[in-house]
Write a protein that holds these residues in place. Structure first.
Motif, short mmCIF file in Angstrom:
data_model
loop_
_atom_site.label_atom_id
_atom_site.label_comp_id
_atom_site.label_asym_id
_atom_site.label_seq_id
_atom_site.Cartn_x
_atom_site.Cartn_y
_atom_site.Cartn_z
N ARG A 30 3.78 13.06 2.94
CA ARG A 30 2.85 13.08 4.06
C ARG A 30 2.93 11.76 4.82
O ARG A 30 3.24 10.72 4.23
N PRO A 31 2.66 11.76 6.12
CA PRO A 31 2.62 10.49 6.85
C PRO A 31 1.44 9.65 6.37
O PRO A 31 0.33 10.17 6.18
N ALA A 32 1.68 8.39 6.15
CA ALA A 32 0.63 7.48 5.68
C ALA A 32 -0.07 6.85 6.87
O ALA A 32 0.58 6.33 7.78
N ALA A 33 -1.39 6.90 6.85
CA ALA A 33 -2.16 6.34 7.97
C ALA A 33 -2.19 4.82 7.91
O ALA A 33 -2.06 4.14 8.93
N ASP A 34 -2.39 4.26 6.73
CA ASP A 34 -2.51 2.81 6.57
C ASP A 34 -1.67 2.37 5.38
O ASP A 34 -1.66 3.04 4.34
N TRP A 35 -1.05 1.23 5.55
CA TRP A 35 -0.27 0.65 4.46
C TRP A 35 -0.97 -0.63 4.01
O TRP A 35 -0.98 -1.63 4.71
N ASP A 36 -1.58 -0.56 2.82
CA ASP A 36 -2.27 -1.71 2.26
C ASP A 36 -1.40 -2.37 1.21
O ASP A 36 -0.70 -1.69 0.44
N LEU A 37 -1.46 -3.69 1.16
CA LEU A 37 -0.65 -4.46 0.23
C LEU A 37 -1.55 -5.21 -0.74
O LEU A 37 -2.65 -5.64 -0.38
N ALA A 38 -1.07 -5.37 -1.97
CA ALA A 38 -1.76 -6.18 -2.97
C ALA A 38 -0.77 -7.19 -3.50
O ALA A 38 0.43 -6.90 -3.65
N ALA A 43 -6.08 -10.26 6.90
CA ALA A 43 -5.54 -9.37 7.93
C ALA A 43 -4.35 -10.04 8.61
O ALA A 43 -4.46 -11.16 9.10
N VAL A 44 -3.23 -9.33 8.64
CA VAL A 44 -2.00 -9.86 9.23
C VAL A 44 -1.57 -8.92 10.35
O VAL A 44 -1.43 -7.71 10.15
N ARG A 45 -1.34 -9.47 11.52
CA ARG A 45 -0.92 -8.66 12.67
C ARG A 45 0.60 -8.65 12.77
O ARG A 45 1.26 -9.69 12.66
N ARG A 46 1.14 -7.47 12.98
CA ARG A 46 2.56 -7.29 13.26
C ARG A 46 2.67 -6.37 14.47
O ARG A 46 2.37 -5.19 14.40
N ASP A 47 3.07 -6.94 15.60
CA ASP A 47 3.13 -6.20 16.86
C ASP A 47 1.76 -5.61 17.15
O ASP A 47 0.78 -6.34 17.27
N ASP A 48 1.65 -4.28 17.24
CA ASP A 48 0.37 -3.66 17.57
C ASP A 48 -0.41 -3.22 16.34
O ASP A 48 -1.49 -2.63 16.47
N ASP A 49 0.09 -3.50 15.16
CA ASP A 49 -0.56 -3.06 13.93
C ASP A 49 -1.16 -4.23 13.17
O ASP A 49 -0.67 -5.36 13.25
N VAL A 50 -2.23 -3.94 12.45
CA VAL A 50 -2.85 -4.93 11.58
C VAL A 50 -2.78 -4.41 10.15
O VAL A 50 -3.17 -3.28 9.86
N PHE A 51 -2.25 -5.24 9.25
CA PHE A 51 -2.11 -4.85 7.85
C PHE A 51 -3.04 -5.72 7.00
O PHE A 51 -3.22 -6.91 7.27
N GLU A 52 -3.62 -5.10 5.98
CA GLU A 52 -4.49 -5.82 5.07
C GLU A 52 -3.74 -6.14 3.78
O GLU A 52 -3.15 -5.26 3.15
N ILE A 53 -3.75 -7.42 3.42
CA ILE A 53 -3.11 -7.89 2.19
C ILE A 53 -4.22 -8.48 1.32
O ILE A 53 -4.93 -9.39 1.75
#
Length: 468
Positions: A51-59, A84-94
């Motif tokens: 399935r397509p993943a909506a959010d990619w969270d990192l630990a 919170a880390v921004r990459r282009d138009d996306d924000v990822f939570e680590i």
């Protein structure tokens, strides 16, 4: 051919999942700095399900200040270790590996303890299918996730086995999991509905045993889960789970009151069954209609008398406003859903004149028109009838004809406005202007040919003379 250690795994490799390049880049940066790093949670689950993943969270084993150092411009969001880390138009939570302690409010930990190992971090998660990680230890670490330095799956609670059987199972003791965060019970129902999973018996029994904890949840959190549930192909699956587990009684007692209320529609169905059929019949991409279908008959238990439900639309509209306000939905959403419920009992007759069709359009208003017709269609299906029963198909056709003719439907469509009446007829601003415009609109609805500026001014002048 050699590839960087953080490149996407090739098809057919063991433990391969499709990870977006931006996420691989984040992992690679952490690995290169010597930190363990993994993608975790729902993104791994969805990737394994295809399935397509909506959010990619990192630990990661990196502490928050080390994450900020590795990613200039990132923001340390909270005391729970999330950056919170921004990459282009996306924000990822680590988030730093952690163990949670002291869940005193059935919502969030009062204290967290940062760790250095992924497995204790996975042990605090809600369900086994969400307690799967993919990644590896850092480049300066002594041991790699699979002993070779390649990214690998970490699955200490056999989440992949539950994925294979489409089973939702709490990590460890389900009572403890739900005591920690009561929202997990509603999330279980939502995930089972969206993913078409079965909640395993011990987990479902724990939901029933702890259902009363749901009253501690904020309206916003409940609304967010309900919105996701209502977007599922068949929301009735989760709604039935809510009713049988006791969650519905705690969160939406007005709906729980529908169980057992007789309906003279589908044999064997009560009012609750009718509501579930109606919700499923509403289009998944029309969230306003699905909310309206869910709540459209909540006024019936309070108005039941001799097999009838007189005024249940008006009573239900007031109840819906209170419910949606409790859930803190946006005011515009509340107003639209309440409008649909208040008007859902309209009665169309094929003998309606074109003017009557135009009056109906004007009364409902163009923004809500399609939604009201869709609600009626869902209500028809919920009653065991064809979607276009009651002349609904004919009404849609006649509405389309009127709209195609670009007839006047409200004041804005008139060829004069209040300023024209003031200037041309020497009037003063005040309630009289509104009454004149309403009178002109009614005449134009009856005869669209009258929507001409000179004609309307003459009609307004005549109306003034009649009042003198």
């Amino acid at each position: 051919m050699d590839r960087p250690s953080h490149a996407a795994p090739l098809p057919g490799e063991p433990d391969a999942i499709a990870v977006p390049p931006a996420v691989l880049d984040l992992l690679g940066t952490l690995w290169a700095a010597g930190h363990d790093a993994f993608v975790v949670g729902g993104s791994v689950r969805d990737a394994l399900l295809g399935r397509p993943a909506a959010d990619w969270d990192l630990a990661t084993s990196a502490r928050p200040e080390q994450i900020v150092e590795a990613f200039p411009g990132s923001v340390y969001e909270n005391r729970f270790g999330t950056v919170a880390v921004r990459r282009d138009d996306d924000v990822f939570e680590i988030t730093t590996f952690r163990s949670d302690h002291d869940y005193a409010d059935f919502r969030r930990p009062h204290r967290v303890e940062f760790g250095d190992d992924i497995e204790p971090d996975l042990a605090r998660r809600d369900f086994t299918v969400n307690a799967i990680a993919w990644g590896r230890t850092g480049d300066r670490g002594a041991a790699k996730a699979d002993g070779s330095g390649k990214p690998a799956i970490v699955d200490p609670f056999d989440g992949r086995a539950d994925l294979a059987t489409r089973t939702l199972r709490a990590v460890g003791d389900p009572i403890r999991r739900f005591d920690e965060d009561a929202l997990r019970m509603l999330r279980a129902v939502r995930l089972a509905t969206v993913l078409d999973f079965t909640i395993e018996p011990a987990t479902l029994e724990a939901i029933a045993a702890r259902a009363e904890l749901a009253r501690h949840l904020s309206g916003e959190r409940v609304a967010a889960e309900m919105a996701r549930l209502l977007a599922a192909p068949a929301p009735s699956t989760g709604l039935r789970l809510m009713e049988t587990s006791g969650l519905l009684r705690e969160l939406l007692p007005e709906l729980a009151a529908e169980r057992g209320v007789a309906q003279n529609k589908v044999p064997g169905d009560d009012l609750w069954d009718h509501t579930l059929r109606s919700v499923d019949a509403a289009a998944a991409d029309r969230p306003i209609v699905r909310w309206a279908a869910l709540l459209h008959d909540i006024g019936k238990p309070a108005t039941a008398a001799d097999g009838h439900f007189y005024g249940h639309d008006a009573v239900g509209a007031e109840m819906a406003e209170a419910i949606l306000g409790r859930l803190r939905l946006p005011r515009a959403v509340i107003d639209r859903v309440v409008q649909l419920i208040r008007q859902h009992m309209f009665m169309y007759d094929s003998g309606w004149s074109d003017a009557a069709v135009r009056r109906f359009i004007g009364k409902v208003g163009l923004p809500a028109l399609d939604e009201l017709l869709d609600l009626r269609a869902a209500d028809n299906v919920g009653s065991g009838r064809p979607a276009d029963a009651g002349g609904l198909g004919e009404l849609r056709r006649r509405i389309d004809e009127q709209l195609a003719a670009e007839v006047a439907l409200d004041r804005a469509d008139l060829q004069v406005d209040g300023g024209d009446l003031i200037t041309e007829l020497g009037l003063s601003p005040g309630p009289l202007i509104g009454r004149l415009l309403d009178d002109l609109l009614e005449r134009v609805i009856a005869d669209p040919a009258l929507n001409d500026r000179p004609t309307l001014l003459l009609l307004a002048q005549g109306a003034l003379e009649e009042d003198r």
